[in-house]
Scaffold this motif. Structure first.
Motif, PDB file in Angstrom:
ATOM      1  N   ILE A  96      -7.751  63.452   5.986  1.00 29.27           N
ATOM      2  CA  ILE A  96      -8.175  64.191   7.180  1.00 29.27           C
ATOM      3  C   ILE A  96      -8.210  65.687   6.911  1.00 29.27           C
ATOM      4  O   ILE A  96      -9.119  66.399   7.359  1.00 29.27           O
ATOM      5  N   VAL A  97      -7.219  66.189   6.171  1.00 34.91           N
ATOM      6  CA  VAL A  97      -7.171  67.626   5.860  1.00 34.91           C
ATOM      7  C   VAL A  97      -8.402  68.042   5.070  1.00 34.91           C
ATOM      8  O   VAL A  97      -8.989  69.106   5.321  1.00 34.91           O
ATOM      9  N   LEU A  98      -8.821  67.214   4.110  1.00 32.84           N
ATOM     10  CA  LEU A  98     -10.015  67.560   3.337  1.00 32.84           C
ATOM     11  C   LEU A  98     -11.238  67.620   4.246  1.00 32.84           C
ATOM     12  O   LEU A  98     -12.084  68.519   4.109  1.00 32.84           O
ATOM     13  N   GLY A  99     -11.349  66.692   5.172  1.00 32.80           N
ATOM     14  CA  GLY A  99     -12.456  66.721   6.129  1.00 32.80           C
ATOM     15  C   GLY A  99     -12.443  67.987   6.961  1.00 32.80           C
ATOM     16  O   GLY A  99     -13.498  68.586   7.233  1.00 32.80           O
ATOM     17  N   MET A 100     -11.257  68.430   7.366  1.00 28.65           N
ATOM     18  CA  MET A 100     -11.126  69.677   8.119  1.00 28.65           C
ATOM     19  C   MET A 100     -11.592  70.867   7.284  1.00 28.65           C
ATOM     20  O   MET A 100     -12.307  71.752   7.766  1.00 28.65           O
ATOM     21  N   ALA A 101     -11.197  70.877   6.003  1.00 29.31           N
ATOM     22  CA  ALA A 101     -11.584  71.981   5.121  1.00 29.31           C
ATOM     23  C   ALA A 101     -13.092  72.023   4.917  1.00 29.31           C
ATOM     24  O   ALA A 101     -13.699  73.100   4.900  1.00 29.31           O
ATOM     25  N   ILE A 102     -13.696  70.862   4.763  1.00 30.29           N
ATOM     26  CA  ILE A 102     -15.147  70.790   4.574  1.00 30.29           C
ATOM     27  C   ILE A 102     -15.873  71.333   5.795  1.00 30.29           C
ATOM     28  O   ILE A 102     -16.862  72.073   5.676  1.00 30.29           O
ATOM     29  N   ASN A 103     -15.385  70.996   6.973  1.00 35.09           N
ATOM     30  CA  ASN A 103     -15.996  71.500   8.204  1.00 35.09           C
ATOM     31  C   ASN A 103     -15.905  73.020   8.289  1.00 35.09           C
ATOM     32  O   ASN A 103     -16.843  73.688   8.735  1.00 35.09           O
ATOM     33  N   ARG A 104     -14.771  73.584   7.864  1.00 35.82           N
ATOM     34  CA  ARG A 104     -14.552  75.020   8.002  1.00 35.82           C
ATOM     35  C   ARG A 104     -15.243  75.811   6.895  1.00 35.82           C
ATOM     36  O   ARG A 104     -15.823  76.864   7.148  1.00 35.82           O
ATOM     37  N   ILE A 105     -15.146  75.336   5.629  1.00 31.84           N
ATOM     38  CA  ILE A 105     -15.656  76.112   4.497  1.00 31.84           C
ATOM     39  C   ILE A 105     -17.142  75.905   4.280  1.00 31.84           C
ATOM     40  O   ILE A 105     -17.876  76.843   3.978  1.00 31.84           O
ATOM     41  N   GLY A 106     -17.610  74.677   4.450  1.00 34.64           N
ATOM     42  CA  GLY A 106     -19.030  74.420   4.257  1.00 34.64           C
ATOM     43  C   GLY A 106     -19.300  73.019   3.734  1.00 34.64           C
ATOM     44  O   GLY A 106     -18.783  72.640   2.674  1.00 34.64           O
ATOM     45  N   GLN A 107     -20.097  72.271   4.465  1.00 34.41           N
ATOM     46  CA  GLN A 107     -20.378  70.901   4.071  1.00 34.41           C
ATOM     47  C   GLN A 107     -21.285  70.826   2.841  1.00 34.41           C
ATOM     48  O   GLN A 107     -21.366  69.784   2.184  1.00 34.41           O
ATOM     49  N   GLN A 108     -21.953  71.926   2.510  1.00 35.21           N
ATOM     50  CA  GLN A 108     -22.860  71.914   1.362  1.00 35.21           C
ATOM     51  C   GLN A 108     -22.119  71.771   0.036  1.00 35.21           C
ATOM     52  O   GLN A 108     -22.725  71.432  -0.979  1.00 35.21           O
ATOM     53  N   TYR A 109     -20.812  72.018   0.048  1.00 36.34           N
ATOM     54  CA  TYR A 109     -20.038  71.911  -1.195  1.00 36.34           C
ATOM     55  C   TYR A 109     -19.447  70.520  -1.401  1.00 36.34           C
ATOM     56  O   TYR A 109     -18.825  70.269  -2.435  1.00 36.34           O
ATOM     57  N   SER A 110     -19.615  69.644  -0.442  1.00 37.22           N
ATOM     58  CA  SER A 110     -19.010  68.311  -0.511  1.00 37.22           C
ATOM     59  C   SER A 110     -20.066  67.229  -0.702  1.00 37.22           C
ATOM     60  O   SER A 110     -21.128  67.263  -0.074  1.00 37.22           O
ATOM     61  N   VAL A 111     -19.762  66.276  -1.556  1.00 33.17           N
ATOM     62  CA  VAL A 111     -20.689  65.181  -1.806  1.00 33.17           C
ATOM     63  C   VAL A 111     -20.763  64.254  -0.599  1.00 33.17           C
ATOM     64  O   VAL A 111     -21.761  63.563  -0.394  1.00 33.17           O
ATOM     65  N   LEU A 112     -19.699  64.228   0.225  1.00 33.99           N
ATOM     66  CA  LEU A 112     -19.671  63.409   1.429  1.00 33.99           C
ATOM     67  C   LEU A 112     -19.466  64.299   2.652  1.00 33.99           C
ATOM     68  O   LEU A 112     -18.883  65.382   2.556  1.00 33.99           O
ATOM     69  N   THR A 113     -19.925  63.838   3.798  1.00 32.75           N
ATOM     70  CA  THR A 113     -19.678  64.555   5.044  1.00 32.75           C
ATOM     71  C   THR A 113     -18.244  64.286   5.504  1.00 32.75           C
ATOM     72  O   THR A 113     -17.615  63.303   5.084  1.00 32.75           O
ATOM     73  N   PRO A 114     -17.695  65.145   6.363  1.00 33.80           N
ATOM     74  CA  PRO A 114     -16.336  64.905   6.863  1.00 33.80           C
ATOM     75  C   PRO A 114     -16.190  63.534   7.520  1.00 33.80           C
ATOM     76  O   PRO A 114     -15.163  62.870   7.342  1.00 33.80           O
ATOM     77  N   LYS A 115     -17.185  63.116   8.284  1.00 31.41           N
ATOM     78  CA  LYS A 115     -17.120  61.797   8.916  1.00 31.41           C
ATOM     79  C   LYS A 115     -17.086  60.680   7.891  1.00 31.41           C
ATOM     80  O   LYS A 115     -16.384  59.674   8.062  1.00 31.41           O
ATOM     81  N   MET A 116     -17.849  60.847   6.801  1.00 35.44           N
ATOM     82  CA  MET A 116     -17.856  59.833   5.755  1.00 35.44           C
ATOM     83  C   MET A 116     -16.491  59.748   5.079  1.00 35.44           C
ATOM     84  O   MET A 116     -16.014  58.662   4.737  1.00 35.44           O
ATOM     85  N   TYR A 117     -15.847  60.910   4.866  1.00 30.25           N
ATOM     86  CA  TYR A 117     -14.497  60.901   4.311  1.00 30.25           C
ATOM     87  C   TYR A 117     -13.558  60.141   5.233  1.00 30.25           C
ATOM     88  O   TYR A 117     -12.748  59.318   4.780  1.00 30.25           O
ATOM     89  N   PHE A 118     -13.670  60.432   6.518  1.00 25.33           N
ATOM     90  CA  PHE A 118     -12.778  59.796   7.488  1.00 25.33           C
ATOM     91  C   PHE A 118     -12.961  58.280   7.483  1.00 25.33           C
ATOM     92  O   PHE A 118     -12.005  57.528   7.300  1.00 25.33           O
ATOM     93  N   TYR A 119     -14.200  57.824   7.664  1.00 25.47           N
ATOM     94  CA  TYR A 119     -14.440  56.387   7.761  1.00 25.47           C
ATOM     95  C   TYR A 119     -14.179  55.666   6.446  1.00 25.47           C
ATOM     96  O   TYR A 119     -13.596  54.573   6.423  1.00 25.47           O
ATOM     97  N   THR A 120     -14.590  56.269   5.326  1.00 21.62           N
ATOM     98  CA  THR A 120     -14.449  55.606   4.037  1.00 21.62           C
ATOM     99  C   THR A 120     -12.990  55.479   3.621  1.00 21.62           C
ATOM    100  O   THR A 120     -12.493  54.376   3.341  1.00 21.62           O
ATOM    101  N   PHE A 121     -12.274  56.600   3.610  1.00 21.93           N
ATOM    102  CA  PHE A 121     -10.924  56.573   3.063  1.00 21.93           C
ATOM    103  C   PHE A 121      -9.891  56.042   4.051  1.00 21.93           C
ATOM    104  O   PHE A 121      -8.921  55.387   3.642  1.00 21.93           O
ATOM    105  N   ILE A 122     -10.073  56.297   5.339  1.00 18.57           N
ATOM    106  CA  ILE A 122      -9.142  55.737   6.322  1.00 18.57           C
ATOM    107  C   ILE A 122      -9.284  54.226   6.361  1.00 18.57           C
ATOM    108  O   ILE A 122      -8.286  53.492   6.423  1.00 18.57           O
TER     109      ILE A 122
END
Length: 320
Positions: A96-122
């Motif tokens: 969840i923390v990584l998803g928060m960081a992606i939302n704040r810093i920039g989704q363009q740097y992440s291979v997955l969206t915050p929602k994808m991190y949440f659903y996939t890893f949770i």
């Protein structure tokens, strides 16, 4: 006969000092996290770090119980099951923390969206939790009746290995995100998708700001982004430490490798060796390869708490 079997499962009398110390440390962390979460309104701490620490407390309470009566079967089974899946709650938090960081810093740097991190890893964590719970329940039932427990043990091992593989993938994605954000090297396909979405959202005509206004906005934005990035670097560093401890807790490159002559994972090797294996019959490995890493994994966020770094949330709504 039941007493003899149980003593042979432990192969030692659990240390009251070691286990009471871990119980106290996890209880303290849970209490501090509860207070910090209340003060900062980061409610996500309660179903993750706080609950995980409470499960650790229950597991070490069972080991304290065993230290007073090593022949009892119930506390042995309790600590195997509880300490086995407690880290699932800690890994859920770092996802969840990584998803928060992606939302704040920039989704363009992440291979997955915050929602994808949440659903996939949770979801992966839930699968791991179910496997470990089912395996632990069957092992408890089998041990209580004298039935074979190898199948149930294998299910628990599968759940632990699945959790570790998931965490390893997550750490790789997190490192990739941190490096790309630090070097300002976004994923090209993410930039295209975000540009397309932004173009659609701003298709309506809007007033065009003057060059002076643009310059002021850019300067202010750059300063704000640098300050924000500095805060999140601290949180991401804590996330990396916690994730590493979760991996080290399972992966015993120095212990399991040497002791079993194969590279492996502490918990998976411990259980796959059976109830009379080397790792499970020596308490020092429980303390050094499980207890200490987990104290660090949860305790690091007492020191580097998002609420202390980012400030108190305006409301209880949302993750941040």
């Amino acid at each position: 006969m039941g007493k003899i079997i149980n003593f042979l499962i432990y192969h030692y009398v659990p240390s009251l000092g070691w286990n009471a110390s871990f119980l106290a440390l996890f209880a303290l962390s849970a209490l501090v996290h509860s207070y910090q979460a209340y003060r900062s309104r980061f409610w996500i701490f309660y179903p993750t770090l706080v609950l995980g620490a409470v499960v650790e407390v229950m597991g070490y309470a069972a080991r304290v119980w065993s230290s007073q009566d090593v022949y009892k079967l119930d506390p042995f089974l309790m600590q195997i099951v509880l300490l086995g899946f407690a880290p699932v709650y800690f890994s859920a938090f770092v996802y969840i923390v990584l998803g928060m960081a992606i939302n704040r810093i920039g989704q363009q740097y992440s291979v997955l969206t915050p929602k994808m991190y949440f659903y996939t890893f949770i979801c992966a964590d839930l699968v791991s939790l179910v496997l470990q719970a089912v395996g632990g329940g069957q092992a408890a039932s089998g041990a209580a009746t004298g039935a074979p427990t190898q199948t149930a043990t294998n299910i628990m091992v599968a759940g632990i290995i699945f959790q570790l593989c998931t965490m390893a993938i997550f750490v790789g994605c997190g490192i990739d995100f941190a490096i790309r954000a630090a070097r300002d090297k976004p994923w090209a396909f993410r930039v295209r998708r975000m540009a397309s979405a932004q173009a659609t959202a701003t298709s309506m005509l809007t007033p065009t700001p003057s060059d002076t206004e643009k310059g002021a906005e850019i300067a202010g934005s750059d300063q704000g982004e640098q300050a924000e990035l500095g805060k999140w670097r601290k949180i991401m560093a804590a996330t990396f430490i916690s994730s590493t401890m979760i991996l080290l807790r399972g992966e015993s490159l120095s212990g399991a490798w040497c002791l079993s002559s194969l590279p492996g994972f502490f918990r998976s090797v411990e259980l796959s060796q059976g109830w009379s294996g080397y790792l499970i019959s020596h308490e020092i490995y429980q303390a050094v390869l499980d207890g200490i890493p987990m104290v660090i994994a949860v305790g690091i966020f007492n020191l580097v708490h998002p609420g202390l770094i980012l400030g108190r949330k305006a409301s209880w709504r949302g993750y941040y």
